[in-house]
Enzyme design. Structure first.
Site, short mmCIF file in Angstrom:
data_model
loop_
_atom_site.label_atom_id
_atom_site.label_comp_id
_atom_site.label_asym_id
_atom_site.label_seq_id
_atom_site.Cartn_x
_atom_site.Cartn_y
_atom_site.Cartn_z
N GLY A 67 7.14 90.02 41.23
CA GLY A 67 5.83 90.68 41.34
C GLY A 67 4.90 90.40 40.18
N GLU A 103 13.60 88.76 39.05
CA GLU A 103 13.59 87.56 39.89
C GLU A 103 12.17 87.16 40.23
OE1 GLU A 103 16.25 88.57 43.09
OE2 GLU A 103 14.82 89.92 44.00
N GLY A 105 8.95 84.99 41.25
CA GLY A 105 8.70 83.91 42.19
C GLY A 105 7.38 83.24 41.88
N ARG A 106 6.29 83.84 42.39
CA ARG A 106 4.95 83.25 42.31
C ARG A 106 4.58 82.79 40.90
NH1 ARG A 106 0.65 84.40 45.80
NH2 ARG A 106 1.82 86.16 46.64
N CYS A 181 -9.81 75.41 64.36
CA CYS A 181 -10.87 76.01 65.18
C CYS A 181 -10.88 77.53 64.97
CB CYS A 181 -10.64 75.67 66.64
SG CYS A 181 -9.00 76.14 67.20
N TYR A 210 4.06 80.33 47.82
CA TYR A 210 3.50 80.96 49.02
C TYR A 210 2.39 80.07 49.60
CZ TYR A 210 5.92 84.90 46.96
OH TYR A 210 6.88 85.71 46.41
C1 LIG Z 1 13.48 90.29 47.08
C2 LIG Z 1 12.40 89.53 46.40
N1 LIG Z 1 12.53 89.26 45.09
C3 LIG Z 1 11.56 88.56 44.42
C4 LIG Z 1 10.44 88.10 45.07
C5 LIG Z 1 9.41 87.32 44.27
O1 LIG Z 1 8.22 88.00 44.17
P1 LIG Z 1 6.97 87.37 43.37
O2 LIG Z 1 6.72 86.03 43.95
O3 LIG Z 1 5.85 88.33 43.61
O4 LIG Z 1 7.37 87.28 41.91
C6 LIG Z 1 10.27 88.36 46.43
C7 LIG Z 1 9.09 87.91 47.15
O5 LIG Z 1 8.83 88.23 48.29
C8 LIG Z 1 11.28 89.10 47.12
O6 LIG Z 1 11.17 89.35 48.43
#
Ligand SMILES: Cc1ncc(COP(=O)(O)O)c(C=O)c1O
Length: 254
Positions: A67, A103, A105-106, A181, A210
């Site tokens: 997040g 954990e 991600g983005r 379209c 994403y």
């Molecule tokens: C279980 C879980 N962990 C971590 C993430 C990574 O989140 P972010 O990309 O916002 O850091 C996600 C993203 O959907 C997730 O579903």
């Protein structure tokens, strides 16, 4: 996905009352938010750990999820990892027997990907200038889902191989759209791009998270983009349309 916190107590009981001795409760895994800055995300982490501790069973681990924010309006800014780490360290000091996990991600991968495409046409409609690029939100859905303007750079190309006049922008600001379209196929609005021409290239940054993975690839059955992976020596590899992985040509052999 996940479990409503009000339903956690029976789940924990089932794992700790000795009826299922082959199952061992190790900890709690939570992912509650997206796009938060460090103080907000620390507050989330604190609330998860406090809640987990109040379950009253010995936990080894708490995973507080991802997040971490990516600011698409200010692509040069970065999530404050140092402040977040310091806050987590303080939290960890309060619960010394607990392993804390994150954990992300983005915020780790968004900066590693670019979506490069070319301008197919420039047109005027209802007082606005639009550049239609090859591809669109079926390749890079991020701006459509999050409602932002994807940051981008225009790479001018001088060559124009066609016998017909080259379409070009008359004003300073151009909205970049894809080929679908639907009016939702917008990648970036009011981009400062004076003189943008058909044939110029556009590179959209922050496309490493994403992006392709969340896009509706087969909308209108347009061709898929190529994927090129570079390592820091610039001799990466390329995945062709056939899915074959090939070594990229060494520098000087282009
Ligand atoms: C279980 C879980 N962990 C971590 C993430 C990574 O989140 P972010 O990309 O916002 O850091 C996600 C993203 O959907 C997730 O579903």
């Amino acid at each position: 996905f996940g479990l409503d916190p009000t339903r956690a107590a029976p789940a924990v009981r089932a794992l700790t009352d000795g009826i299922h001795p082959h199952l061992e409760l190790r900890g709690v895994h939570a992912h509650l938010a997206s796009g938060l800055d460090a103080p907000e995300l620390l507050a989330v982490a604190r609330s998860i750990v406090t809640w987990a501790a109040e379950l009253g069973v010995g936990l080894f681990e708490v995973n507080v999820g991802g997040g971490m924010s990516v600011d698409y309006a200010r692509p040069e800014s970065r999530f404050d990892w140092a402040a977040y780490g310091e806050g987590l360290a303080r939290l960890s000091d309060t619960y010394p027997d607990l392993t804390l996990r994150v954990e992300p991600g983005r915020a780790l991968t968004a900066y590693c990907g670019w979506y490069a495409t070319e301008v197919l046409d420039v047109k005027h409609s209802h007082g606005e200038e639009f550049a239609v690029v090859r591809g669109g939100t079926h390749h890079l859905r991020t701006p459509a889902t999050k409602g932002h303007d994807q940051p981008c750079s225009v790479l001018p190309v001088d060559a124009w191989p066609h016998p017909w006049p080259r379409p070009s922008a008359a004003g300073d600001r151009v909205t970049l759209t894809g080929q679908l379209c639907t009016p939702k196929d917008v990648l970036s609005r009011h981009v400062p791009a004076p003189g943008l021409r058909a044939g110029d290239r556009v590179a959209f940054s922050l496309a490493g998270a994403y992006a392709w993975n969340i896009s509706h690839h087969d909308f209108l059955m347009h061709p898929r983009p190529g994927f090129h992976f570079l390592n820091h020596h610039e001799n990466g590899h390329t995945i062709g349309d056939d899915g074959e992985v090939r070594a990229a040509r060494p520098r000087g052999d282009r």
